[in-house]
Every structure is written in C-alpha cells, then in structure tokens.
Write a protein that holds these residues in place. Structure first.
Motif, PDB file in Angstrom:
ATOM      1  N   MET A 113       0.837  -1.171   0.000  1.00 33.98           N
ATOM      2  CA  MET A 113       0.000   0.000   0.000  1.00 33.98           C
ATOM      3  C   MET A 113       0.888   1.242   0.000  1.00 33.98           C
ATOM      4  N   LYS A 114       0.460   2.285  -0.657  1.00 36.13           N
ATOM      5  CA  LYS A 114       1.218   3.531  -0.708  1.00 36.13           C
ATOM      6  C   LYS A 114       0.784   4.455   0.436  1.00 36.13           C
ATOM      7  N   TYR A 115       1.780   4.967   1.171  1.00 34.98           N
ATOM      8  CA  TYR A 115       1.537   5.897   2.269  1.00 34.98           C
ATOM      9  C   TYR A 115       2.257   7.205   1.988  1.00 34.98           C
ATOM     10  N   GLU A 116       1.668   8.297   2.480  1.00 34.77           N
ATOM     11  CA  GLU A 116       2.254   9.622   2.306  1.00 34.77           C
ATOM     12  C   GLU A 116       2.487  10.291   3.649  1.00 34.77           C
ATOM     13  N   ILE A 117       3.632  10.948   3.766  1.00 36.28           N
ATOM     14  CA  ILE A 117       3.923  11.796   4.921  1.00 36.28           C
ATOM     15  C   ILE A 117       3.658  13.216   4.450  1.00 36.28           C
ATOM     16  N   LYS A 118       2.734  13.882   5.132  1.00 39.85           N
ATOM     17  CA  LYS A 118       2.272  15.187   4.664  1.00 39.85           C
ATOM     18  C   LYS A 118       2.677  16.338   5.573  1.00 39.85           C
ATOM     19  N   ASP A 119       2.716  17.517   4.981  1.00 40.31           N
ATOM     20  CA  ASP A 119       2.939  18.755   5.717  1.00 40.31           C
ATOM     21  C   ASP A 119       1.752  18.976   6.648  1.00 40.31           C
ATOM     22  N   ARG A 120       2.038  19.402   7.865  1.00 37.56           N
ATOM     23  CA  ARG A 120       0.970  19.536   8.868  1.00 37.56           C
ATOM     24  C   ARG A 120       0.025  20.693   8.604  1.00 37.56           C
ATOM     25  N   ARG A 121       0.445  21.693   7.901  1.00 33.03           N
ATOM     26  CA  ARG A 121      -0.415  22.866   7.682  1.00 33.03           C
ATOM     27  C   ARG A 121      -1.074  22.871   6.311  1.00 33.03           C
ATOM     28  N   GLU A 122      -0.284  22.658   5.281  1.00 33.84           N
ATOM     29  CA  GLU A 122      -0.799  22.755   3.915  1.00 33.84           C
ATOM     30  C   GLU A 122      -1.319  21.422   3.377  1.00 33.84           C
ATOM     31  N   GLY A 123      -0.876  20.315   3.977  1.00 35.73           N
ATOM     32  CA  GLY A 123      -1.363  19.008   3.572  1.00 35.73           C
ATOM     33  C   GLY A 123      -0.705  18.423   2.334  1.00 35.73           C
TER      34      GLY A 123
END
Length: 139
Positions: free
Chosen positions: A1-11
């Motif tokens: 499965m593909k997972y993403e680590i995202k920016d906390r404010r802009e997403g």
C-alpha cells in the motif's frame, strides 16, 4: 500500500512510498535522512521507531504512540506532542525547546541532557524519568 507523509499545515506530500504500514514508511524516510520538519505524524503508532538525530521541528506528533522510541539528539523544537505516549523513550540530548508536551506520558523516559526550555509540561507524567542535566527554563 502507498503511504504519504504530509505537511501539517498545507497538507501537501513531503514523502511517499509503498509499505506494509505507515510506520514502515516513516522508518524508510528516516533511513533516507528525509527531514520530517513540520510533518503530520499525529494519531499513529510509531512505538520503537529510531528517530535518532531526526529533524522533527514543528512536527505534529500529538496523540501518537511513541513508547520505546529513540529520539537521541533529535530536534523536536516547537513540535506538538500533546497527549502522546513517550513512555520508556530515549530523549537523551533531544531539543524539545518550545514543544507542547501537555498531558504526555514520559514515565521511565531518559530526558538527560535534553533542552526543555519553554516547553509546555502541564499534566505531563514524568514518573521515574531521568532529567539529569536537562535544561528546564521558562522563556
């Protein structure tokens, strides 16, 4: 499965990879020396992860399971760890200055040599935590 680590404010996506779990993808990012500055790592189980010397400035780790994690020398300045479980974690020489540590479980953690100046420690469980040489000053 593909997972993403995202920016906390802009997403927006800062790092993505295939893996069995989000935890596995975070560990991969750390091995690749990817900065996790200002990322959203909230409400996930990252217990036992090696965050040694990681850049976690302004990251959101609130309500995450981080017990037994290694944060030796990690930069967690101005990060949000509210209601996280850091029991038994190694935070030796970590920079937690200005961090929100409200209602965090730090029982049995090693905070020796860490910088807690300006950190919010309200409601924090520091039972049997090692605070030898820790800097605890209000700014």
């Amino acid at each position: 499965m593909k997972y993403e680590i995202k920016d906390r404010r802009e997403g927006y996506c800062l790092f993505s990879a295939e893996g069995e779990s989000f935890k596995e993808v975070v560990e991969l990012a750390l091995r690749k020396k990817i900065s996790l500055c200002a990322t959203d790592l909230s409400r996930v189980d990252l217990s036992g992860v090696n965050f040694s010397k990681a850049d976690l400035r302004r990251a959101d780790l609130s309500k995450s399971k981080l017990s037994g994690g290694n944060f030796y020398g990690a930069n967690l300045s101005r990060s949000t760890l509210a209601e996280a479980d850091l029991s038994g974690a190694n935070l030796y020489a970590a920079d937690l200055s200005g961090a929100n540590l409200s209602n965090v479980n730090l029982a049995h953690s090693d905070l020796s040599g860490s910088d807690l100046s300006g950190a919010n420690l309200s409601g924090t469980n520091l039972s049997d935590a090692d605070l030898l040489g820790a800097l605890i000053l209000k700014r």
